[in-house]
Design a protein around this motif. Structure first.
Motif, PDB file in Angstrom:
ATOM      1  N   THR A 121      -2.226  -3.323 -11.686  1.00 55.37           N
ATOM      2  CA  THR A 121      -1.285  -3.198 -10.586  1.00 55.37           C
ATOM      3  C   THR A 121       0.046  -3.793 -10.982  1.00 55.37           C
ATOM      4  OG1 THR A 121      -2.212  -5.235  -9.807  1.00 55.37           O
ATOM      5  CG2 THR A 121      -2.942  -3.221  -8.725  1.00 55.37           C
TER       6      THR A 121
ATOM      7  N   GLU B 275       2.653  -1.436 -11.555  1.00 49.33           N
ATOM      8  CA  GLU B 275       2.996  -0.613 -10.408  1.00 49.33           C
ATOM      9  C   GLU B 275       3.776  -1.391  -9.356  1.00 49.33           C
ATOM     10  OE1 GLU B 275      -0.784   0.675  -9.139  1.00 49.33           O
ATOM     11  OE2 GLU B 275      -1.183   1.706 -11.010  1.00 49.33           O
ATOM     12  N   SER B 276       3.806  -2.717  -9.504  1.00 53.44           N
ATOM     13  CA  SER B 276       4.353  -3.496  -8.408  1.00 53.44           C
ATOM     14  C   SER B 276       5.843  -3.223  -8.209  1.00 53.44           C
ATOM     15  CB  SER B 276       4.114  -4.990  -8.640  1.00 53.44           C
ATOM     16  OG  SER B 276       4.697  -5.359  -9.860  1.00 53.44           O
TER      17      SER B 276
ATOM     18  N   GLY C  11       6.983  -0.404  -8.137  1.00 52.28           N
ATOM     19  CA  GLY C  11       7.029   0.988  -7.709  1.00 52.28           C
ATOM     20  C   GLY C  11       7.572   1.209  -6.304  1.00 52.28           C
ATOM     21  N   VAL C  12       7.603   0.162  -5.479  1.00 52.81           N
ATOM     22  CA  VAL C  12       8.047   0.358  -4.104  1.00 52.81           C
ATOM     23  C   VAL C  12       9.478   0.853  -4.085  1.00 52.81           C
ATOM     24  CG1 VAL C  12       8.426  -0.734  -1.894  1.00 52.81           C
ATOM     25  CG2 VAL C  12       6.508  -1.437  -3.290  1.00 52.81           C
TER      26      VAL C  12
ATOM     27  N   SER D 275      10.131   4.300  -6.000  1.00 52.38           N
ATOM     28  CA  SER D 275       9.677   5.514  -5.332  1.00 52.38           C
ATOM     29  C   SER D 275      10.492   5.766  -4.063  1.00 52.38           C
ATOM     30  CB  SER D 275       8.181   5.465  -5.040  1.00 52.38           C
ATOM     31  OG  SER D 275       7.849   4.273  -4.406  1.00 52.38           O
TER      32      SER D 275
ATOM     33  N   MET E 209       3.680   4.767   4.656  1.00 48.05           N
ATOM     34  CA  MET E 209       3.051   3.991   3.588  1.00 48.05           C
ATOM     35  C   MET E 209       2.605   4.894   2.447  1.00 48.05           C
ATOM     36  SD  MET E 209       2.475   0.892   3.166  1.00 48.05           S
ATOM     37  CE  MET E 209       1.641  -0.054   1.909  1.00 48.05           C
TER      38      MET E 209
ATOM     39  N   VAL F  40       5.732   5.813   0.365  1.00 47.74           N
ATOM     40  CA  VAL F  40       6.414   4.810  -0.458  1.00 47.74           C
ATOM     41  C   VAL F  40       5.461   4.018  -1.344  1.00 47.74           C
ATOM     42  CG1 VAL F  40       8.347   4.546   1.109  1.00 47.74           C
ATOM     43  CG2 VAL F  40       6.375   3.050   1.348  1.00 47.74           C
ATOM     44  N   ARG F  41       4.235   3.877  -0.951  1.00 45.71           N
ATOM     45  CA  ARG F  41       3.313   3.053  -1.724  1.00 45.71           C
ATOM     46  C   ARG F  41       1.902   3.607  -1.575  1.00 45.71           C
ATOM     47  NH1 ARG F  41       3.213  -1.760  -4.471  1.00 45.71           N
ATOM     48  NH2 ARG F  41       1.332  -2.987  -4.213  1.00 45.71           N
TER      49      ARG F  41
ATOM     50  N   GLN G 284      -0.701   3.584  -3.217  1.00 43.78           N
ATOM     51  CA  GLN G 284      -1.873   2.781  -3.554  1.00 43.78           C
ATOM     52  C   GLN G 284      -2.222   1.773  -2.466  1.00 43.78           C
ATOM     53  OE1 GLN G 284       1.137   2.461  -4.792  1.00 43.78           O
ATOM     54  NE2 GLN G 284       1.470   0.565  -5.898  1.00 43.78           N
TER      55      GLN G 284
ATOM     56  N   LEU H  63      -1.108  -1.416   0.505  1.00 44.04           N
ATOM     57  CA  LEU H  63      -0.484  -2.741   0.439  1.00 44.04           C
ATOM     58  C   LEU H  63      -1.070  -3.593  -0.664  1.00 44.04           C
ATOM     59  CD1 LEU H  63      -0.244  -3.749   4.200  1.00 44.04           C
ATOM     60  CD2 LEU H  63       1.654  -3.444   2.612  1.00 44.04           C
TER      61      LEU H  63
ATOM     62  N   GLY I 209      -2.682  -2.535  -3.020  1.00 43.44           N
ATOM     63  CA  GLY I 209      -3.122  -1.360  -3.756  1.00 43.44           C
ATOM     64  C   GLY I 209      -3.644  -1.607  -5.156  1.00 43.44           C
TER      65      GLY I 209
END
Lengths: 366, 234
Positions: A3, A6-7, A9-10, A13, A351, A354-355, A357, A359, A361
């Motif tokens: 993760t 990916e963090s 990614g908010v 994206s 959600m 935007v994300r 995976q 919260l 995720g």
């Protein structure tokens, strides 16, 4: 798995997704509008506080009901559509027990056992103050029966399908859901029955008005909170809980490490089922009534909570449940009550944009 | 008598047969390497021993007793343990929890084993409360080995412990395997770095197309002209 990457990614994206930007701006506008309404007095502070409190109550119920769903998803990798009917089944057997404890001797056994609407609820007088034992026994029986039901259905339906693809299991679970719901209707009839007598609420003065905090609302929040904490302790500090997290991480590795994976699966159904039954009983206690489809009707919201939190994460399910609950009730500021679910699902869609995976995720906490 | 004896093993996955008539033996405290081209079935040997691939025919005996058909949690109680090639730690669990899971089958956590794993891999002790997923590749490999050593196995099966590691870490990792073997644990290793593995092992098996091709001491295989030309790049 990772993760970490990916963090970031908010933001990225959001930049990439115009729809998310639009929805995000809408959210900001809504909050600005909320502030305006509060300042101008169009929305009394006490009304907002009531929305928030009721949102938390509902959110705790959804979150508690979501834990079992998240658990089975992370361990067995399938979305259990029968979960909503586990909620109902737990509630019905729990209330059956509560009715018998409260009314045995005064009313006919058959009416009590059927949680029948022919039993006059006002005379039965179940609430946390008048009949604490009945409520407690009901809660325990609800947990036990949902746990037993989840175990039995696993043995009969899901265990023989172990290793099948998630979609096959999902379809099987839809079948289980239908069978269960209709079995409940046949046994208990489809009518809506009232369960409790009113309890005096505590009024808390806020701003220009007050918020009424009901005893059954508090009961739900306290019991749900305690069960969530227990689940956390189980997962974090016991050998079996650690094995559950290990299996959610990597089933094959769990197997070669010597973890008895079937026992872990059984424990998962047991714990998840017990929490689900408790949630069903508490939801019915708080609302004061139930019918054989209420769990199914809640399932979409429970799924939303679990997806919002990051599917497969127990902590995500709890957080997601509370967010869904608060959003649903906060929507009342702008929307008529028939449309409150639009708000809840709007948050879910936002959600997912935007994300995706969730919260929490990617991290499977069970 | 061999610790692990594999005789005439046929195995694979469903309808796909990967191994045919494989013979292999590992004596107690021996260090055995399995080398060969990609797709030769090297990993399948280990996966079959642990019940993760389908056993089709032949014998697998450990300490003289047949072990095929046993569940993995039953296999490890016999005294062998296995480190898969990839995804061999639980990323969401802490280092300590990963090691604890290695001893799941015991009623009580063997503190002395935990200590000896920390002694062997001090970096794990430093990272004891960190999530395993946050460790580097080399550290994860150490953790995976540490987990497999928690039950003090007589035989350790290692599937490409150096896969995906930086070149300088490869030798370091294989040095660690040497030391595990020096301490008395028999080792069966699958290794891509064939020369390196053959240099270190007691005996080696060259597996080709799912069957035994050559079997000899490591040194003999390294000097065998045919093996050199076909598998070791001249």
């Amino acid at each position: 798995m990772s993760t970490r990457e990916e963090s970031g990614g908010v933001l990225s994206s959001v930049e990439l997704n115009p729809l998310a930007v639009v929805l995000g701006s809408l959210a900001v506008l809504l909050f600005a509008d909320l502030g305006r309404r509060l300042v101008t007095g169009k929305l009394p502070v006490s009304t907002l506080a009531t929305f928030l409190w009721e949102g938390v109550v509902f959110g705790m119920a959804i979150g508690l009901a979501g834990i079992g769903l998240a658990m089975t998803y992370s361990i067995l990798q399938f979305a259990n559509f029968a979960h909503g009917d586990y909620i109902t089944a737990g509630a019905f057997t729990g209330w059956l027990a509560a009715f018998v404890v409260a009314g045995l001797g005064s009313f006919g056994l058959s009416g009590l056992v059927l949680v029948s609407d022919t039993v006059p609820t006002g005379e039965l007088g179940i609430n946390v103050f008048a009949t604490p034992l009945a409520v407690l026994v009901g809660l325990a029986v609800a947990s036990a029966s949902s746990a037993g039901l989840a175990l039995a259905l696993d043995r009969v339906v899901f265990k023989p399908m172990r290793g099948a693809r998630g979609i096959s299991l999902l379809i099987a679970s839809v079948g289980v859901a239908l069978a269960l719901r209709h079995a409940l209707i046949v046994l208990f009839t489809g009518s809506t029955r009232s369960l409790t007598t009113d309890v005096p609420g505590q009024t808390v003065a806020i701003g220009d008005g007050s918020v009424t905090v009901g005893a059954h609302e508090v009961t739900l929040v306290v019991v749900a909170g305690a069960l969530m904490l227990s689940t956390h302790l189980l997962l974090r500090y016991t050998k079996l809980g650690t094995a559950m997290r290990a299996m959610a991480d990597n089933e094959d590795l769990a197997l070669v490490t010597g973890i008895p994976t079937e026992r872990v699966v059984r424990t998962t159904w047991l714990v998840g089922g017990a929490l689900t039954g408790a949630a069903g009983f508490l939801i019915a206690l708080e609302s004061g009534s139930m019918d054989p489809t209420f769990g199914w009707d809640l399932l979409l919201l429970v799924f939303s909570a679990v997806i919002l939190g990051g599917i497969g994460s127990v902590y995500g399910a709890i957080v997601g449940g509370i967010i869904i609950g608060i959003t649903r009730n906060l929507s009342l500021v702008w929307l008529p009550s028939e449309l409150v679910l639009v708000g809840a699902f709007g948050v879910l869609i936002f959600m997912l944009l935007v994300r995706p995976q969730g919260l929490v995720g990617g991290v499977k906490t069970v | 008598m061999s610790l692990l004896a594999i005789e005439g093993l046929d195995a694979g996955y469903g309808d796909l047969q990967v191994l045919s008539d494989v013979d292999m033996a590992v004596g107690s405290e021996e260090y055995i390497a399995i080398v060969g081209p990609n797709g030769a079935g090297k990993s399948t040997v280990m996966r079959t021993v642990f019940g993760l691939a389908d056993h089709m025919d032949g014998e697998i005996r450990f300490d003289g007793e047949g072990i095929h058909g046993l569940r993995p949690d039953q296999v490890i109680t016999r005294g062998l343990n296995y480190v898969p090639q990839s995804d061999n730690v639980f990323p969401g669990l802490t280092v300590r929890e990963n090691l604890e899971m290695g001893a799941y089958i015991l009623d009580e956590l063997p503190e002395d084993r935990l200590e000896s794993v920390y002694d062997r891999f001090p970096i794990l002790y430093e990272r004891v409360d960190q999530a395993a997923g946050s460790l580097s590749g080399g550290q994860q490999q150490m953790l995976a080995m540490g987990r497999a050593l928690m039950l003090d196995p007589d035989l350790l099966l290692l599937d490409e412990p150096s896969a995906g590691l930086a070149p300088d870490l490869v030798a370091e990792t294989l040095d660690r395997v040497d030391r595990i073997n020096d301490a008395g644990t028999a080792v069966l290793i699958v290794e891509q770095n064939a020369k390196e593995a053959l240099r270190r092992c007691d005996r080696g098996y060259v597996l080709v197309d799912g069957g035994n091709r050559y079997e000899d001491t490591g040194d003999a295989l390294l000097t065998n002209q045919q093996v050199r030309e076909d598998f070791l790049g001249g």
